[in-house]
Design a protein around this motif. Structure first.
Motif, PDB file in Angstrom:
ATOM      1  N   SER A 195      -2.715  -3.077   3.879  1.00 33.08           N
ATOM      2  CA  SER A 195      -3.605  -1.925   3.763  1.00 33.08           C
ATOM      3  C   SER A 195      -4.568  -1.861   4.937  1.00 33.08           C
ATOM      4  O   SER A 195      -4.771  -0.805   5.541  1.00 33.08           O
ATOM      5  CB  SER A 195      -4.381  -2.004   2.443  1.00 33.08           C
ATOM      6  OG  SER A 195      -5.270  -0.921   2.331  1.00 33.08           O
ATOM      7  N   GLY A 196      -5.164  -3.011   5.277  1.00 33.11           N
ATOM      8  CA  GLY A 196      -6.095  -3.053   6.401  1.00 33.11           C
ATOM      9  C   GLY A 196      -5.419  -2.728   7.719  1.00 33.11           C
ATOM     10  O   GLY A 196      -5.973  -2.012   8.563  1.00 33.11           O
TER      11      GLY A 196
ATOM     12  N   ARG B 217      -1.083  -7.732   0.368  1.00 32.40           N
ATOM     13  CA  ARG B 217      -1.428  -6.338   0.079  1.00 32.40           C
ATOM     14  C   ARG B 217      -2.638  -5.893   0.892  1.00 32.40           C
ATOM     15  O   ARG B 217      -2.637  -4.843   1.528  1.00 32.40           O
ATOM     16  CB  ARG B 217      -1.713  -6.163  -1.415  1.00 32.40           C
ATOM     17  CG  ARG B 217      -2.134  -4.742  -1.779  1.00 32.40           C
ATOM     18  CD  ARG B 217      -2.466  -4.581  -3.248  1.00 32.40           C
ATOM     19  NE  ARG B 217      -3.609  -5.378  -3.643  1.00 32.40           N
ATOM     20  CZ  ARG B 217      -3.551  -6.442  -4.426  1.00 32.40           C
ATOM     21  NH1 ARG B 217      -2.403  -6.836  -4.908  1.00 32.40           N
ATOM     22  NH2 ARG B 217      -4.639  -7.117  -4.741  1.00 32.40           N
ATOM     23  N   ASN B 218      -3.712  -6.714   0.870  1.00 28.78           N
ATOM     24  CA  ASN B 218      -4.913  -6.371   1.633  1.00 28.78           C
ATOM     25  C   ASN B 218      -4.620  -6.342   3.127  1.00 28.78           C
ATOM     26  O   ASN B 218      -5.156  -5.502   3.861  1.00 28.78           O
ATOM     27  CB  ASN B 218      -6.025  -7.391   1.350  1.00 28.78           C
ATOM     28  CG  ASN B 218      -6.587  -7.251  -0.050  1.00 28.78           C
ATOM     29  OD1 ASN B 218      -6.202  -6.342  -0.783  1.00 28.78           O
ATOM     30  ND2 ASN B 218      -7.484  -8.128  -0.433  1.00 28.78           N
TER      31      ASN B 218
ATOM     32  N   PHE C 186      -7.123 -13.168   5.741  1.00 23.77           N
ATOM     33  CA  PHE C 186      -6.752 -12.109   4.807  1.00 23.77           C
ATOM     34  C   PHE C 186      -6.583 -12.722   3.423  1.00 23.77           C
ATOM     35  O   PHE C 186      -6.056 -13.826   3.274  1.00 23.77           O
ATOM     36  CB  PHE C 186      -5.443 -11.438   5.228  1.00 23.77           C
ATOM     37  CG  PHE C 186      -5.587 -10.464   6.360  1.00 23.77           C
ATOM     38  CD1 PHE C 186      -6.354  -9.325   6.210  1.00 23.77           C
ATOM     39  CD2 PHE C 186      -4.945 -10.686   7.562  1.00 23.77           C
ATOM     40  CE1 PHE C 186      -6.488  -8.415   7.242  1.00 23.77           C
ATOM     41  CE2 PHE C 186      -5.070  -9.787   8.614  1.00 23.77           C
ATOM     42  CZ  PHE C 186      -5.846  -8.646   8.456  1.00 23.77           C
TER      43      PHE C 186
ATOM     44  N   THR D 176       0.844  -1.194   0.000  1.00 23.17           N
ATOM     45  CA  THR D 176       0.000   0.000   0.000  1.00 23.17           C
ATOM     46  C   THR D 176       0.883   1.249   0.000  1.00 23.17           C
ATOM     47  O   THR D 176       1.848   1.334   0.760  1.00 23.17           O
ATOM     48  CB  THR D 176      -0.966  -0.025   1.210  1.00 23.17           C
ATOM     49  OG1 THR D 176      -1.858   1.072   1.133  1.00 23.17           O
ATOM     50  CG2 THR D 176      -0.225   0.017   2.531  1.00 23.17           C
TER      51      THR D 176
ATOM     52  N   THR E  92      -5.948 -15.485  -3.672  1.00 25.57           N
ATOM     53  CA  THR E  92      -7.342 -15.243  -3.295  1.00 25.57           C
ATOM     54  C   THR E  92      -8.237 -16.341  -3.841  1.00 25.57           C
ATOM     55  O   THR E  92      -7.896 -17.027  -4.812  1.00 25.57           O
ATOM     56  CB  THR E  92      -7.853 -13.886  -3.828  1.00 25.57           C
ATOM     57  OG1 THR E  92      -7.780 -13.910  -5.248  1.00 25.57           O
ATOM     58  CG2 THR E  92      -7.031 -12.743  -3.296  1.00 25.57           C
TER      59      THR E  92
END
Length: 665
Positions: free
Chosen positions: A201-202, A197-198, A193, A116, A346
């Motif tokens: 960012s989170g 990346r997620n 998760f 991020t 994912t």
């Protein structure tokens, strides 16, 4: 030793050991010795609060006090990079740069870390602010959270850094931390998760910085900005920044030829899988800052940099059914509903099929085994069908629908376009809600407190049917709704009222006229006194505006030709929106170049090409891309293209220097 001296000494030592461990990966003391030193400092700071320092190493542990994030405007916009996916596209980029500069240049090749984005501001060698990318114009102030990331220096080394500068980079969650975090979440039966990346960012947006500290985020810094940078070379500036204590990737390479660039790309396409953090491509940047400035920017990205995305992973799964979504413009998007499959970190259950031509080209049948990729490793898409896997159990062939799934209207397809549209733009529910969501969005009317869920609720309860209805709402209308309350209702009404201050160009954008984006909306706002003048404009007048062709002009005419849209405009005017130019909008504009068509060519010293285009427009002139008999003059910098020079001389067109142009305006 005096208390203050002892505290300063401990802070300096801890900063140094932190840098050795997290940036250089070369610790000089044990973890226990470090922790003992940190505990000693914490005790002294607690006993002597008068010596508090917001950049003390003790800030690394975070605080359990929840803090809301404040929006901060970026001094320099954080634009996204244009993506490329093939060597041919990289060659095109290289050729465009060579042609535009007409001189030798170097390209800096860097790993594209998949995290991020962050902007860090330092003043007098101390971190003062950390801001997320946000919408590129402004982002969230996450300084307290960033201070917990041990690879980001709070106080810089040495004394050669500029007094004030910005450095940008990527905040990452290493694979090892990501996997451990997901193991813990799995044990607690919590949702996992999706990817590092997620997760990064989170984590960065958590309001409790103690939890952020526990997540062990990392960071690589990759771009320096400011007025007093040490070098003209981007690569050289990064090497200087490494000496100040920043974690700069040592994988970066400076290339002089296209072959060297491809060698770098091909090597890391394989080796990146061995890195401790996620990467999804290579970033190519023209190395010289002066050359970067001369190349300038498009509306969305710099012309001096691109991102080369590695080829996506591929998976095979079953197509169960196809459904159809209606967007705010009425465009119909077919969606493949799939047997869940793991792809690039994912689980994918759905993928866009884009349009009827894509479906036809794939020869899809329900039950087909389909190949799935992620475009840029982000958006899932079907790229092929395993026809050898077909059996007698195969379902019916997928045929694109002819009727809108939401309102039953017969779909239309415009000449030259791939998409089908529902023409019922004033009565089709997803289009109505989509237009309202666009109207309230940040880059349009920016109405705080409203989002898609709230719009859906208001629409379902028949409180709103179009954007103008928002301005009739009262606190009493909405305060008793589910999950609302007096305070939330008040915030929404205040946000709606404040939107009346939004300038003309953003109101034009908010109307959602097809093909009228932010840039075109600005051109329109500068060309018409108010919305009434725009409504009366004919095709010739509209096409005469820079960047408006016949397709956009026809769309504007169609919009104002609709009685429902005209009624909406009347209600918005009555509500008090700025559907007109104000004195402030016009400040800085002149007619010194009115009626003149100007071509820009060459490399400039005082301003970039984009800045000169802006100056031409602000003074009433028109930017044109090619030389013709109608060209008024050429604004020429160094290394003007020989073909343009020859054509200008042949047509007898004036060639004006940079200095003469600035005197003229």
């Amino acid at each position: 030793m005096a208390i203050k001296e002892k505290i300063d000494e401990l802070r300096a030592e801890l900063h140094r050991h932190n840098y050795n461990y997290y940036v250089l990966n070369a610790p000089e003391i044990s973890d226990k010795e470090f922790d003992d030193m940190l505990n000693e400092l914490q005790e002294l700071e607690s006993t002597y609060p008068e010596y508090e320092d917001e950049n003390s190493p003790t800030m690394r542990v975070g605080s359990d006090i929840n803090k809301n994030f404040v929006q901060v405007a970026h001094k320099y916009p954080m634009l996204s990079l244009a993506n490329t996916y093939s060597e041919a596209e990289v060659s095109d980029f290289y050729d465009r740069v060579r042609k535009a500069l007409n001189e030798d240049f170097e390209v800096c090749c860097e790993m594209k870390y998949d995290g991020t984005s962050i902007s860090l501001t330092y003043e007098n060698g101390r971190l003062v602010r950390a801001v997320t990318r946000g919408d590129g114009e402004k982002g969230d102030d996450v300084t307290d959270n960033v201070k917990t990331i041990r690879s980001i220096p709070l106080v810089l080394h040495g004394d050669t850094y500029p007094p004030s500068f910005e450095i940008r980079g990527e905040i990452l969650m290493p694979w090892s931390v990501f996997e451990e975090l997901n193991r813990e979440k799995e044990a607690r039966e919590e949702p996992l998760f999706a990817n590092p990346r997620n997760a990064a960012s989170g984590t960065l947006k958590l309001q409790n910085s103690t939890i952020v500290a526990s997540r062990k985020l990392d960071a690589y810094l990759y771009y320096l900005l400011g007025d007093n940078l040490p070098c003209d070379g981007h690569y050289e500036n990064l090497q200087e920044a490494a000496g100040w204590g920043f974690k700069i990737s040592d994988l970066t390479r400076k290339c002089k030829t296209l072959d060297e660039i491809f060698e770098f790309i091909n090597y890391w396409d394989v080796e990146r899988k061995n890195l401790p953090v996620a990467t999804d491509g290579i970033v190519l940047k023209v190395n010289s800052l002066k050359q970067q400035k001369n190349l300038g920017f498009t509306a969305k990205s710099p012309r001096w940099a691109i991102a080369y995305k590695f080829q996506a992973e591929r998976a095979l799964t079953r197509l169960n059914k196809v459904t159809y979504q209606v967007g705010r413009t009425g465009a119909i998007t077919p969606v493949a509903n799939l047997e869940p499959v793991q792809l690039s970190g994912t689980v994918v259950k759905r993928a866009s099929l884009h349009n009827a031509d894509i479906i036809s080209g794939l020869d899809l049948h329900i039950g087909d085994m389909v190949y799935l990729e992620k475009g840029g490793e982000i958006i899932p898409k079907i790229t092929g069908v395993d026809k050898d896997a077909r059996s007698f159990m195969l379902g019916e062939k997928v045929e694109f629908i002819s009727i809108c799934p939401e309102c039953g209207s017969k779909l239309v397809r415009f000449e030259g376009e791939a998409a089908h549209y529902c023409p019922n733009e004033t009565a089709c529910p997803p289009q109505i809600k989509g237009k309202i969501e666009h109207f309230i969005s940040r880059k349009a009317m920016n109405i705080d407190g409203l989002g898609p869920e709230t719009v859906d609720t208001f629409y379902r309860l028949e409180l709103i049917h179009n954007p103008a209805d928002l301005y009739d709402l009262t606190i009493d209308d909405i305060k008793d709704l589910e999950r609302m309350g007096d305070k939330s209702a008040e915030n929404i009404i205040v946000g709606i009222e404040k939107s009346k201050e939004v300038p003309f160009e953003r109101v034009i954008f908010a109307l959602g006229i097809r093909f009228v984006g932010e840039t075109v909306a600005k051109k329109i706002a500068r060309s018409f006194v108010d919305v009434d003048e725009l409504e009366q404009a004919d095709l010739e007048k509209l096409i005469g505006i820079d960047e408006i062709g016949e397709k956009i002009a026809q769309s504007i005419l169609a919009y104002f030709g609709n009685a429902t849209n005209r009624e909406l405009i009347t209600r918005l005017k009555t509500a008090g929106l700025q559907l007109y130019r104000t004195e402030e909008d016009l400040s800085g504009y002149t007619d010194k170049l009115a009626g003149k068509s100007i071509v820009i060519s060459g490399v400039f010293t005082h301003h970039s090409r984009d800045e000169y285009k802006e100056l031409i427009e602000r003074n009433g002139g028109k930017n044109v891309g090619s030389i013709s008999a109608k060209t008024s003059f050429i604004l020429a910098g160094d290394n003007m293209g020989p073909a343009k020079l020859e054509k200008a001389n042949k047509l007898g067109i004036t060639i004006m220097s940079e200095d003469d142009f600035l005197k003229l305006i």
